[in-house]
Design a protein around this motif. Structure first.
Motif, PDB file in Angstrom:
ATOM      1  N   ILE A   5       5.809 -28.731  50.746  1.00  0.00           N
ATOM      2  CA  ILE A   5       6.555 -30.241  51.071  1.00  0.00           C
ATOM      3  C   ILE A   5       5.508 -30.835  51.625  1.00  0.00           C
ATOM      4  N   ALA A   6       5.608 -32.097  51.463  1.00  0.00           N
ATOM      5  CA  ALA A   6       4.731 -33.139  52.106  1.00  0.00           C
ATOM      6  C   ALA A   6       5.417 -33.581  53.299  1.00  0.00           C
ATOM      7  N   ILE A   7       4.577 -33.692  54.405  1.00  0.00           N
ATOM      8  CA  ILE A   7       4.833 -34.143  55.720  1.00  0.00           C
ATOM      9  C   ILE A   7       3.869 -34.811  56.589  1.00  0.00           C
ATOM     10  N   GLY A   8       4.608 -35.884  57.319  1.00  0.00           N
ATOM     11  CA  GLY A   8       3.709 -36.861  57.647  1.00  0.00           C
ATOM     12  C   GLY A   8       4.472 -38.097  58.437  1.00  0.00           C
ATOM     13  N   ILE A   9       3.636 -39.201  58.128  1.00  0.00           N
ATOM     14  CA  ILE A   9       4.271 -40.274  59.001  1.00  0.00           C
ATOM     15  C   ILE A   9       5.262 -41.059  58.136  1.00  0.00           C
ATOM     16  N   HIS A  10       6.196 -41.082  58.772  1.00  0.00           N
ATOM     17  CA  HIS A  10       7.405 -41.817  57.904  1.00  0.00           C
ATOM     18  C   HIS A  10       7.414 -43.193  58.326  1.00  0.00           C
ATOM     19  N   ASP A  11       7.356 -43.646  59.723  1.00  0.00           N
ATOM     20  CA  ASP A  11       7.214 -45.111  60.124  1.00  0.00           C
ATOM     21  C   ASP A  11       6.344 -44.954  61.327  1.00  0.00           C
ATOM     22  N   LEU A  12       5.607 -46.193  61.778  1.00  0.00           N
ATOM     23  CA  LEU A  12       4.762 -46.208  62.633  1.00  0.00           C
ATOM     24  C   LEU A  12       5.049 -47.730  63.423  1.00  0.00           C
ATOM     25  N   GLU A  68      15.978 -48.103  65.620  1.00  0.00           N
ATOM     26  CA  GLU A  68      16.756 -49.151  65.114  1.00  0.00           C
ATOM     27  C   GLU A  68      16.642 -49.210  63.397  1.00  0.00           C
ATOM     28  N   ARG A  69      15.552 -48.853  62.786  1.00  0.00           N
ATOM     29  CA  ARG A  69      15.482 -48.796  61.320  1.00  0.00           C
ATOM     30  C   ARG A  69      16.084 -47.503  60.666  1.00  0.00           C
ATOM     31  N   HIS A  70      15.790 -46.437  61.413  1.00  0.00           N
ATOM     32  CA  HIS A  70      16.156 -45.037  60.800  1.00  0.00           C
ATOM     33  C   HIS A  70      17.427 -44.301  61.588  1.00  0.00           C
ATOM     34  N   GLY A  71      17.867 -44.803  62.576  1.00  0.00           N
ATOM     35  CA  GLY A  71      18.813 -44.166  63.395  1.00  0.00           C
ATOM     36  C   GLY A  71      18.204 -42.867  63.987  1.00  0.00           C
ATOM     37  N   ALA A  72      19.115 -42.223  64.942  1.00  0.00           N
ATOM     38  CA  ALA A  72      18.508 -40.952  65.642  1.00  0.00           C
ATOM     39  C   ALA A  72      18.980 -39.616  65.148  1.00  0.00           C
ATOM     40  N   ASP A  73      19.981 -39.802  64.088  1.00  0.00           N
ATOM     41  CA  ASP A  73      20.559 -38.465  63.904  1.00  0.00           C
ATOM     42  C   ASP A  73      19.755 -37.520  63.559  1.00  0.00           C
ATOM     43  N   ARG A  74      18.656 -37.530  62.969  1.00  0.00           N
ATOM     44  CA  ARG A  74      17.877 -36.528  62.590  1.00  0.00           C
ATOM     45  C   ARG A  74      16.811 -36.116  63.588  1.00  0.00           C
ATOM     46  N   ILE A  75      16.616 -36.930  64.615  1.00  0.00           N
ATOM     47  CA  ILE A  75      15.474 -36.683  65.571  1.00  0.00           C
ATOM     48  C   ILE A  75      16.121 -35.554  66.559  1.00  0.00           C
ATOM     49  N   ARG A  76      15.440 -34.572  66.484  1.00  0.00           N
ATOM     50  CA  ARG A  76      15.703 -33.524  67.500  1.00  0.00           C
ATOM     51  C   ARG A  76      14.817 -33.084  68.654  1.00  0.00           C
ATOM     52  N   VAL A 129       8.605 -29.720  61.577  1.00  0.00           N
ATOM     53  CA  VAL A 129       9.462 -30.436  60.344  1.00  0.00           C
ATOM     54  C   VAL A 129       9.455 -29.125  59.283  1.00  0.00           C
ATOM     55  N   HIS A 130       8.162 -28.489  59.458  1.00  0.00           N
ATOM     56  CA  HIS A 130       7.885 -27.333  58.262  1.00  0.00           C
ATOM     57  C   HIS A 130       9.107 -26.294  58.595  1.00  0.00           C
ATOM     58  N   ARG A 131       9.470 -26.296  59.677  1.00  0.00           N
ATOM     59  CA  ARG A 131      10.606 -25.133  60.165  1.00  0.00           C
ATOM     60  C   ARG A 131      12.062 -25.644  59.541  1.00  0.00           C
ATOM     61  N   ASP A 132      12.110 -26.651  59.708  1.00  0.00           N
ATOM     62  CA  ASP A 132      13.507 -27.462  59.332  1.00  0.00           C
ATOM     63  C   ASP A 132      12.895 -28.990  58.899  1.00  0.00           C
ATOM     64  N   PRO A 133      13.032 -29.103  57.601  1.00  0.00           N
ATOM     65  CA  PRO A 133      12.584 -30.300  56.738  1.00  0.00           C
ATOM     66  C   PRO A 133      13.638 -31.243  56.976  1.00  0.00           C
ATOM     67  N   ALA A 134      14.815 -31.159  57.279  1.00  0.00           N
ATOM     68  CA  ALA A 134      15.969 -32.025  57.727  1.00  0.00           C
ATOM     69  C   ALA A 134      15.772 -32.820  59.066  1.00  0.00           C
ATOM     70  N   LEU A 165       7.603 -41.719  63.610  1.00  0.00           N
ATOM     71  CA  LEU A 165       8.446 -40.836  63.309  1.00  0.00           C
ATOM     72  C   LEU A 165       7.737 -39.910  62.150  1.00  0.00           C
ATOM     73  N   VAL A 166       7.675 -38.692  62.344  1.00  0.00           N
ATOM     74  CA  VAL A 166       7.445 -37.596  61.654  1.00  0.00           C
ATOM     75  C   VAL A 166       8.316 -36.684  60.870  1.00  0.00           C
ATOM     76  N   SER A 167       8.190 -36.917  59.599  1.00  0.00           N
ATOM     77  CA  SER A 167       9.434 -36.259  58.635  1.00  0.00           C
ATOM     78  C   SER A 167       8.853 -35.701  57.472  1.00  0.00           C
ATOM     79  N   ALA A 168       9.728 -34.860  56.551  1.00  0.00           N
ATOM     80  CA  ALA A 168       9.349 -34.710  55.283  1.00  0.00           C
ATOM     81  C   ALA A 168       9.549 -35.674  54.353  1.00  0.00           C
ATOM     82  N   ALA A 169       8.775 -35.529  53.279  1.00  0.00           N
ATOM     83  CA  ALA A 169       8.916 -36.796  52.382  1.00  0.00           C
ATOM     84  C   ALA A 169       8.529 -37.940  53.074  1.00  0.00           C
ATOM     85  N   PRO A 170       7.365 -38.269  53.707  1.00  0.00           N
ATOM     86  CA  PRO A 170       7.178 -39.459  54.629  1.00  0.00           C
ATOM     87  C   PRO A 170       6.731 -40.624  53.693  1.00  0.00           C
ATOM     88  N   ALA A 171       7.054 -41.816  53.927  1.00  0.00           N
ATOM     89  CA  ALA A 171       6.903 -43.051  53.424  1.00  0.00           C
ATOM     90  C   ALA A 171       5.508 -43.735  53.622  1.00  0.00           C
TER      91      ALA A 171
END
Ligand code: CAA
Length: 391
Positions: A5-12, A68-76, A129-134, A165-171
């Motif tokens: 899976i690709a992981i990296g910077i989704h927003d900066l 504001e752009r992505h919400g905080a639901d997935r930020i743990r 994020v590798h441990r849990d890509p969600a 914001l670091v996530s799987a499938a980064p933009a």
């Protein structure tokens, strides 16, 4: 690698301060030729925090548009990298967590290893994020660089924050394996707990940095990294922007390449745009270099970018990132340019006043005058507690 899976910077997103001091003003005060600052070290101006700004207000300002752009639901997880902590025990990120209203089901931690902390935060975030890509991780690097008035380091001060914001499938950027690592026990730059300004051996720090470039690159290539020619550009930690030129020059030398200034400028040119006017932001500086590159270069889709993080003391890491096609739709270039242009010039006397300001350590109630026009402020110190508020 296929299947990975690709992981990296989704927003900066970047932030800096209310005030700016030009190097022309500093040169006039110090009697130094302005060319020494503007061409010799490659610095035109430096950000100066107002009395009601610090690493927390800059960090919250940088991170707010991401939430504001992505919400905080997935930020743990919130990782806050800094070497100018406001408390010896409590993580500055908890103030940011509170200012941004992040969910209570979050882990928040502060990381320190001089200017390397931001890159360490990014790498640790990738592992999570590798441990849990969600899950997503908010990595924030925020620092105020301060040296003694009249010292050689004074011209290399500055202040800024970068939130990622670091996530799987980064933009924006996929961070790749391997990393090249390097640690050596050197006293090139440090700040004992009883000091508010850093101590540095300037020449030693430059040579320790160059040794780290060599050391990380050796480890990177031994672990199967890309050859030098595969990279379109290089983002270096920039205590002053000429350092990026020196570092790349050294890397080319180490690789037995002909060194010409045009090749160096091609590799690092766009990366210095923000650091040249913001100054040293320690942990944030490497990512300001990335922001400047993405905001200013022609389309970099699928291009490999080299990253060299150096933290005095010293720890360094070299790694590669690949720019994600379509990244330009996700950049915040206009907002980033406004971070630079919204600052107000101050004269030397005001800069000196701010530099010399210190809170009384008596536990009393010490409100701070309203100065910043940014979204968050340090309202004061009361009962030894820092009080932050939205403006
Ligand atoms: N016109 C053009 N160039 C001029 C000039 C003029 N009139 N006068 C001098 N210069 C050039 C010099 O030739 C020199 O260039 P080179 O390095 O290419 O030889 C450059 O301007 C700087 O001049 P000096 O070396 O005389 O400057 P200095 O002794 O006053 O200090 C410094 C420079 C060591 C960087 C000092 O600002 C400092 O100590 N800064 C803090 C430490 C630092 O940033 N170290 C970097 C590596 S450590 C790190 O990266 C971690 C971190 O964030 C701190």
């Amino acid at each position: 690698m296929p299947g990975e899976i690709a992981i990296g910077i989704h927003d900066l997103s970047i932030a800096s301060t209310e005030y700016v001091l030009t190097h022309a003003t500093l040169a006039a005060q110090n009697g130094a030729p302005v060319g020494k600052y503007e061409r010799g070290i490659g610095q035109l101006s430096m950000s100066v925090p107002a009395l009601d700004e610090d690493i927390v207000t800059m960090a919250a300002t940088a991170a707010a548009p991401i939430v504001e752009r992505h919400g905080a639901d997935r930020i743990r997880t919130v990782v806050f990298a800094t070497e100018t902590a406001v408390d010896q025990a409590k993580a500055a990120g908890i103030h940011v967590h509170s200012l941004l209203g992040l969910p209570s089901a979050t882990r928040v931690v502060e990381l320190k290893q001089a200017c390397y902390g931001g890159a360490a935060g990014l790498q640790f975030a990738i592992s999570l994020v590798h441990r849990d890509p969600a899950e997503q991780v908010l990595v924030i690097a925020s620092d105020v660089s301060r040296y003694d008035l009249g010292s050689a380091g004074e011209a290399t001060q500055g202040a800024a924050a970068v939130a990622m914001l670091v996530s799987a499938a980064p933009a924006v950027l996929r961070v790749e394996d391997p990393s090249g690592l390097f640690t050596a026990d050197v006293m090139d730059f440090w700040r004992p707990n009883y000091r508010t300004t850093a101590l540095v051996d300037g020449r030693e720090s430059i040579s320790a940095y160059l040794q780290a470039v060599e050391g990380t690159w050796k480890d990177y290539t031994e672990r199967g990294g890309h050859p030098l020619g595969a990279f379109r550009a290089f983002c270096y930690h920039q205590p002053f922007t000429r350092m990026a030129h020196k570092a790349h020059h050294h890397l080319l030398n180490c690789c037995g390449r002909e060194v010409d200034d045009a090749a160096v400028a091609h590799a690092v040119g766009h990366t210095t745009a923000y650091n040249a006017v913001i100054g040293n932001s320690y942990t944030a500086s490497l990512f300001l270099a990335l922001a400047a590159l993405l905001d200013n270069a022609d389309d970099l889709s699928e291009q490999a970018i080299g990253f060299l993080s150096y933290g005095s003391g010293a720890v360094a890491e070299f790694f590669a990132g690949r720019v994600v096609p379509g990244y330009r739709a996700h950049l915040r270039s206009a907002a980033h340019r406004a971070v630079v242009s919204r600052r107000h010039d101050i004269d030397y006397a005001r800069y000196r006043e701010i530099h010399e300001h210190a809170f009384p350590a008596d536990g009393g109630h010490h409100p701070v005058p309203h100065e910043t026009t940014g979204p968050f402020r340090l309202a004061g110190l009361s009962g030894h507690k820092r009080i932050y508020e939205p403006r």
